[in-house]
Each structure stands twice: as structure tokens, then as C-alpha cells.
Design an enzyme around this catalytic site. Structure first.
Site, PDB file in Angstrom:
ATOM      1  N   ASP A  99      -6.656   5.263   9.298  1.00 35.79           N
ATOM      2  CA  ASP A  99      -8.047   5.148   8.870  1.00 35.79           C
ATOM      3  C   ASP A  99      -8.339   3.797   8.220  1.00 35.79           C
ATOM      4  O   ASP A  99      -9.473   3.324   8.246  1.00 35.79           O
ATOM      5  CB  ASP A  99      -8.392   6.261   7.881  1.00 35.79           C
ATOM      6  CG  ASP A  99      -8.510   7.615   8.550  1.00 35.79           C
ATOM      7  OD1 ASP A  99      -8.717   7.652   9.782  1.00 35.79           O
ATOM      8  OD2 ASP A  99      -8.391   8.638   7.854  1.00 35.79           O
ATOM      9  N   GLU A 150     -11.379  14.314  13.337  1.00 31.98           N
ATOM     10  CA  GLU A 150     -10.907  14.469  11.960  1.00 31.98           C
ATOM     11  C   GLU A 150     -11.821  15.468  11.255  1.00 31.98           C
ATOM     12  O   GLU A 150     -12.732  16.046  11.849  1.00 31.98           O
ATOM     13  CB  GLU A 150     -10.877  13.133  11.203  1.00 31.98           C
ATOM     14  CG  GLU A 150      -9.698  12.257  11.536  1.00 31.98           C
ATOM     15  CD  GLU A 150      -9.424  11.194  10.482  1.00 31.98           C
ATOM     16  OE1 GLU A 150      -9.953  11.320   9.351  1.00 31.98           O
ATOM     17  OE2 GLU A 150      -8.674  10.241  10.777  1.00 31.98           O
ATOM     18  N   HIS A 173       0.803  -1.214   0.000  1.00 31.84           N
ATOM     19  CA  HIS A 173       0.000   0.000   0.000  1.00 31.84           C
ATOM     20  C   HIS A 173       0.841   1.272   0.000  1.00 31.84           C
ATOM     21  O   HIS A 173       0.324   2.366   0.206  1.00 31.84           O
ATOM     22  CB  HIS A 173      -0.933   0.012   1.213  1.00 31.84           C
ATOM     23  CG  HIS A 173      -2.253   0.665   0.952  1.00 31.84           C
ATOM     24  ND1 HIS A 173      -2.498   1.992   1.186  1.00 31.84           N
ATOM     25  CD2 HIS A 173      -3.416   0.156   0.455  1.00 31.84           C
ATOM     26  CE1 HIS A 173      -3.742   2.275   0.868  1.00 31.84           C
ATOM     27  NE2 HIS A 173      -4.319   1.192   0.421  1.00 31.84           N
TER      28      HIS A 173
END
Length: 551
Positions: free
Chosen positions: A169, A285, A107
């Protein structure tokens, strides 16, 4: 590199591994033109191989960023930390200029896990290392393999009613991968990034040494590896702090049309980090809505069709809106109390009154919320596309100027992905780590998480988005915003030196100490790997590079 040269290097590597670490060899077809398909397996219960199978090699040549491809010579599937150490030590002792990259879930965005002249170590296996130790509230921890996914760490710790404190997240990332960058989410204002919750590490250095490190033991390596972009070692084990896990989450979103009101409220909420649990939110957030289209974006799927939002009715000028996203953790027996606590905190905020949206869900479902979006995007063929993300740390003193120049300026009224924005407290970050932040006590993460799509719209093409990133960085430089990149990418070593600033000398010192041949994580192009020719000397480490990165 020519194919004959690659075959020569591969033959050398096979010979060295056979002679130094006792590998067994299975030659499928010595005359096969598919790189002869040599398969090497470590002796033991499982036969994991050093593979040059084209499928393995191609998978290891890619990353989530999708903006560059680097073909390794081979891929290692280790069964233990010793396997990793033996491979790295073999390459370190060679004179052929080979390199090593550790790959978790693939990733990375800018090539951190790639190499085109060496071996990629696929860390995404499970050697049964996960071990939870339950102590007092301040002393519980979990030991995990560096290639373990955070979602699996969570599942293991929840069996004991415990959970790590700080998250990203998205949970389908590996422990070693996020710790090599920092690991941030809405809990960072309180607990700091994930690297602030690590008690101890096992690390394979660029010399092939397997070392345990912590605040007290091999502390230079410990601080260097945390946020070190894979430059000093490969994390094979991490000891992560745990806390009691809540059962449920009250998830609230409110909207703003006034940027100052939005940032003032965010900054107020993170200033409560030292208060009792009842007097603060557990997660803070926010994100930016630059056009109505974002309301159907995965980031906005929170807004229920039963409670529709008409963006234009909330924005005074039809322009940019800002969403504050906050949560309160609780156990089922405290459901009545959490209503009162949330209401008291919301009364202190200045959002648009008609814009309160609330949902309630299990703790694990909240933490794993992005995975549902991933499945939807995969079903539409929209996940495995280029991701020209730009992540910036922006000083609090310049965030309003950034808003005017970027959100209301460069971005126009279209976006191809979520734009996150939320503040953090610098005192929750350990400056001894390798991570670079900005020199203010409060700074913002601004994350432009765009996807390049072949939709026929110019504003969604990879080249357009990459150019837009350049324009944003040019604006920040010309306006002296003082940003620092998170998940950084640069084309020259001089740019890397500028990025690290006062930390560069220490970063260079650690590189010379733990990876003197510069064989680790070459994909970021921070250092030139050493080569056997007489033209390459140790001085090249501090000489600016003019090579460009395609990753």
C-alpha cells in the site's frame, strides 16, 4: 556493552577494513571524545564512508515502529554490492561477535534493521542499477538495487509503459525490505505477494559471499531469502516481473453493516482471479470502521466532503461497519467499457445500496495514495510516533469468530489507526519461501495499523495499545483461531519455533548454511549471534532463548 569495549571493537573493525579491503582513512581529530570521529571512505569516484558520526548512528538506531532503540557501532554507506560483501565478509571472519543489519527506508516495525553490536548498512542509495528489459508480456522485467524505493521503480518502469504486478500500500519502502517479508496489498489475491513476482536475486550471504540465485540457480538461498526476515542474506539486486501499466484506475468503496455479507463478497471477488480481466477487479481490500471518528482518518479521506457519510445512519446498531475497497484498471480509450464492467460486478455484491462511493484517478496516483496521507501526518507531527502495529493472517474458517472477539469485542468503539482486512488465495503463495501463512486455501490479512499518540487519551498511549495487542493474541490463542503473525515479533526462540512450526527445521538448516555465525539481522532475536567465548557453540542455534526483545 561498555564504552571501552565498544571502542575496542570499533578499533578492531577499522583495522580489519583497512587491511583487508583497502579503505582510506581520514582521522578528523584523534583526541576527540566523540568516539574519535573516524571516517572511512571506499576508494572510487564517490567517497562513501563507514561512519561513526553521531547523527548517522542515531538515525540507524531507530525504526518506524519506534518501540525500541539499538545503537550500532558504525554505519556503512556502500556504493556497490561488492562493498556490502566485503564488509560482511570482514565481520564474518572476525572473532569479536559483531553483527550486521541492512536498513532500507527504516520502515521496519520490530527491529529487523537494527543492531546494537555491529554495523548497519544503509541501503538507501542509488548505484544506477535500475535496468528495464522489455520482452513479451510474460518476459519483461526490471533489475533494481535492493535499496531502491518502490516509488522509484514504478517511475522507471512507467517510462516503458510497464509496471510491477504486485504492490504494497505504501511505496516509500525498499525492494529488499518488502521482499524479506513478502510484500502484500490488494493485488495479492491475483498475482500473489511481491515475492511471487521475483525472477532472480543477487544476495550477500552471512559469509560475505555475493551469489546470484533463482529457481534454477542456488534455489535454496533464493527461496530462503524471500520472506526470510533478513536472516540468510542481504538482497543487493532483484529482478522483478513487469506487465503493461494501465493509465487510469476506477476506485470504488462500498459499506456493509453485516460482516458475513462483507466477507462473502470479498471471497467471491478473489475467487475470480482466473477470469478474463473484464470479469474481475484488479485490487480487493477492505477496512473496519469501529467508530465514527475513523471517517476523518487518512484511510477514509477517500470519502469526499461533497458526498458526506453519516456512519450512524448506515449502521443498524450503531456498531462496526466494514468497507470494501475495489479498483478497476483501464486505459483512457476504454472509459465507457469500464463503467459497464464495474456495474456488472457490483450487481453481484450485497453492500448497503446507498453507500457506493467512486473516484477516478491516474494509475500512479492510486498506487501512491498513502504518501499524501504521510505528508499530512508529517505536517501535524503525527508520523514519527511509535507504531505498535499488529498484522495477522487469520484462517477463513475463523474470521467471523475473530470479528466477534476483536472488532466487536476487544477494540471497543475506539481506534487510533486504520484496520485493514482482506482475503488472499493461498495457491498464489510459494510454500518453499520462508513466509509462514495458515493452512487454509483462503486466509485474511488483518492489519491493525495504530499510532501511539501523546494526546492525553489513555486508549492512544503506547502501553495501552501494546497491552491491547497482547489481549488480541491471548484471545486468538485461547479461542484456537490459528493465526500467524505477518511482520512477526516474539520474545523467545521457542515462540519463533512455534511461529515457523513445520518450517522451523528448514529455517534452521538455511541459517546454518548461509549465516552460520548468526551475524545477520539480529534485531528480531530469532538466533543468538555467535561469540568468541568457549561457552558459545553451534548448538545454541537450536536452544530456546529467554532473552526479551525491546524492538
Amino acid at each position: 556493552m561498555s564504552m571501552p569495549t565498544k571502542l575496542l571493537l570499533l578499533s578492531f573493525l577499522m583495522y580489519r577494513l583497512i587491511s583487508t579491503v583497502g579503505l582510506t582513512v581520514e582521522m578528523v581529530d584523534p583526541h576527540d571524545l566523540e568516539l574519535e570521529l573516524v571516517r572511512l571512505g571506499f576508494e572510487g569516484h564517490h567517497k562513501h564512508k563507514l561512519s561513526i558520526d553521531p547523527t548517522d548512528v542515531e538515525a540507524a538506531s531507530l525504526d518506524f515502529g519506534g518501540m525500541g532503540q539499538a545503537w550500532p557501532l558504525a554505519v556503512l554507506h556502500p556504493t556497490s554490492a561488492d562493498d556490502v560483501a566485503r564488509l560482511v565478509r570482514t565481520i564474518y571472519e572476525s572473532t569479536h561477535g559483531l553483527t550486521v543489519s541492512a536498513r532500507g527506508h527504516g520502515h521496519s516495525i520490530n527491529g529487523q534493521a537494527q543492531t546494537d553490536n555491529g554495523v548497519v548498512i544503509e541501503m538507501n542509495m542509488r548505484p544506477g542499477l535500475t535496468s528495464v528489459v522489455v520482452g513479451s508480456e510474460e518476459n519483461s522485467y526490471v533489475d533494481v538495487w535492493g535499496g531502491e524505493l518502490w516509488i522509484d521503480v514504478l517511475k522507471s518502469t512507467l517510462e516503458y509503459g510497464l509496471s510491477p504486478k504486485s504492490w504494497t500500500d505504501y511505496l516509500y519502502l525498499t525492494v529488499g525490505g518488502t521482499l524479506s517479508n513478502a510484500g502484500i496489498s490488494g493485488q495479492a489475491f491475483h498475482h500473489g505477494p511481491q515475492i511471487s513476482t521475483v525472477y532472480e536475486l543477487d544476495v550477500v550471504t552471512g559469509k560475505g559471499e555475493l551469489l546470484t540465485c533463482s529457481e534454477e540457480q542456488n534455489s535454496e538461498l533464493y527461496h530462503g531469502v524471500l520472506g526470510g526476515l533478513g536472516q540468510f542474506g542481504i538482497i543487493t539486486r532483484a529482478r522483478i516481473a513487469l506487465e503493461p501499466a494501465p493509465q487510469r484506475v476506477r476506485w470504488v468503496r462500498v459499506l456493509y453493516s453485516n460482516f458475513s455479507a462483507f466477507t462473502n463478497d470479498q471471497e467471491y471477488l478473489i475467487s475470480l482471479h482466473g477470469r478474463p480481466t473484464s470479469d474481475k477487479f484488479d485490487y480487493v481490500e477492505g477496512f473496519v470502521i469501529v467508530d465514527e471518528g475513523l471517517i476523518n482518518n487518512w484511510r477514509s479521506s477517500f470519502f469526499s466532503p461533497r458526498n458526506p457519510v453519516k456512519i450512524s445512519s448506515l449502521s443498524s446498531n450503531g456498531g462496526v461497519l466494514y468497507c470494501l475497497e475495489i479498483t478497476k484498471n483501464y486505459d483512457e480509450y476504454a472509459a465507457d467499457t469500464v463503467d459497464q464492467e464495474v456495474e456488472a460486478l457490483l450487481k453481484m455484491l450485497s453492500f448497503i445500496p446507498a453507500s457506493v462511493f467512486t473516484t477516478d484517478l491516474p494509475y500512479v496516483d492510486f498506487l501512491d495514495r498513502v504518501h499524501k496521507a504521510e505528508l499530512k501526518l508529517r505536517s501535524k507531527g503525527l508520523w514519527d510516533v511509535p507504531h505498535p502495529w499488529l498484522n495477522l493472517f487469520v484462517p477463513k474458517s475463523k474470521i467471523a469468530e475473530f470479528d466477534q472477539g476483536v472488532f466487536k469485542g476487544i477494540l471497543g468503539n475506539k481506534t487510533s489507526g486504520p484496520i485493514l482486512i482482506y482475503p488472499m488465495n493461498k495457491n498464489k503463495w510459494d510454500d518453499r519461501s520462508s513466509v509462514v501463512t495458515v493452512d487454509e486455501e483462503v486466509f485474511y490479512l488483518v492489519a491493525l495499523l495504530r499510532s501511539a499518540l501523546d494526546s492525553g487519551e489513555e486508549t492512544q498511549t503506547l502501553e495501552y495499545l501494546k497491552d491491547q495487542n497482547r489481549r488480541i493474541l491471548d484471545f486468538c490463542r485461547e479461542a484456537e483461531i490459528g493465526v500467524k503473525q505477518y511482520l512477526p515479533s516474539y520474545s523467545t526462540q521457542q515462540e519463533w519455533m512455534d511461529h515457523f512450526g513445520d518450517k522451523w527445521d528448514l529455517f534452521l538448516h538455511r541459517k546454518m548454511q548461509f549465516d552460520p555465525k548468526r551475524i545477520l539481522a539480529p534485531g528480531l532475536r530469532i538466533f543468538h549471534p555467535s561469540v568468541p567465548s568457549s561457552s558459545a557453540t553451534s548448538s545454541s542455534m537450536s536452544t530456546p532463548s529467554s532473552s526479551s526483545s525491546s524492538c
